[in-house]
Motif scaffolding. Structure first.
Motif, short mmCIF file in Angstrom:
data_model
loop_
_atom_site.label_atom_id
_atom_site.label_comp_id
_atom_site.label_asym_id
_atom_site.label_seq_id
_atom_site.Cartn_x
_atom_site.Cartn_y
_atom_site.Cartn_z
N ASP A 1 0.98 -1.15 -0.08
CA ASP A 1 0.03 -0.01 -0.14
C ASP A 1 1.07 1.46 -0.02
O ASP A 1 1.18 1.71 1.05
CB ASP A 1 -0.95 0.01 1.07
CG ASP A 1 -1.96 1.30 1.03
OD1 ASP A 1 -1.79 1.91 0.57
OD2 ASP A 1 -2.53 1.41 2.09
N THR B 1 0.11 4.29 -0.59
CA THR B 1 -0.48 5.53 0.32
C THR B 1 -0.21 5.40 1.65
O THR B 1 -0.13 6.71 2.29
CB THR B 1 -1.83 5.59 -0.14
OG1 THR B 1 -2.69 4.43 0.52
CG2 THR B 1 -2.25 5.53 -1.67
N PRO C 1 2.89 4.53 3.91
CA PRO C 1 2.95 3.45 2.91
C PRO C 1 3.28 2.13 3.89
O PRO C 1 3.76 2.16 4.98
CB PRO C 1 4.37 3.71 2.45
CG PRO C 1 5.05 4.68 3.26
CD PRO C 1 3.75 5.48 4.07
N ALA D 1 8.67 6.29 1.83
CA ALA D 1 7.71 5.85 0.84
C ALA D 1 8.12 5.51 -0.61
O ALA D 1 7.29 5.08 -1.35
CB ALA D 1 6.75 7.29 0.67
#
Length: 216
Positions: A17, A19, A21, A119
């Motif tokens: 994921d 986003t 993270p 990230a």
């Protein structure tokens, strides 16, 4: 993933994921009791005895602390359904606390979610994750070795990356020969088969002979 295999998991699900993270690994293995999860946070401690399959040393998850802002672990075994949050507060301190289980484990097993500090980490790239799984757990994805590994993994093992199950991938070759191995006194012998296979051109690093063994 090595610890998931130790727990008898038949499916290991990996989700990235970017986003968050975060990288999340969920298995359907044995799971842990509350006291076992508490011990899991001790450096070089594990509920398994020394020399018992891979992952016995109890240091694997500690590596995750080095790249994560938080390590969340949820485990479920019978009436035991608990979770912890863990992270580095300094170079020498890694406090943890009990938290409410977020529901990553449905029936039985263990989930680990690494909330990453970077990230742009390759751990968020599903292609990178698939490559790592295939490189380090290739015997479990090779149909030619299924019978040989059935004693250790009678129900086989499947890997799912971002919702896609990794397909089995084997190599064919004309040169196949059995070999005999004389292990040391405390080692456990097992059968091996070598394939002088020629993998596809895009997998040149896999050329040669590969040997997979179990030892105790």
């Amino acid at each position: 993933m090595a610890n998931s295999l130790d727990s008898g998991a038949t499916t290991i699900t990996i989700t990235t994921d970017p986003t968050a993270p975060a990288l999340t690994i969920v298995d359907d293995g044995m799971g842990m009791r509350r006291r076992e999860l508490a011990r899991y946070h001790d450096i070089a401690a594990a509920p398994r005895s020394g020399g018992e399959r891979i992952g016995f040393a109890g240091v694997g998850i500690k590596v995750g602390l080095l790249v994560s802002r938080e390590v969340l672990t949820e485990t479920r075994l019978g009436k035991h359904h608990v979770a912890t949050s863990w992270g580095l507060s300094s170079r020498h301190r890694a406090p943890w606390r009990w938290v409410a289980p977020p529901g990553l484990v449905v029936e039985r097993g263990t989930a680990v979610r690494l909330t990453l500090g970077n990230a742009l980490s390759p751990l968020l790239d599903p292609g990178f994750i698939e490559g790592v799984v295939r490189r380090h757990f290739q015997p479990l994805l090779d149909p030619a070795l299924a019978e040989m590994l059935s004693g250790r993994y009678p129900r086989a093992v499947g890997f799912v990356v971002n919702g896609t199950r990794l397909e089995k991938q084997g190599w064919s070759g004309q040169d196949v020969a059995p070999i005999a191995v004389a292990p040391r006194a405390q080692a456990q012998a097992c059968g091996r088969r070598l394939h002088g296979a020629r993998p596809p051109a895009d997998s040149r690093e896999r050329r040669g002979i590969a040997v997979s063994t179990f030892a105790r």
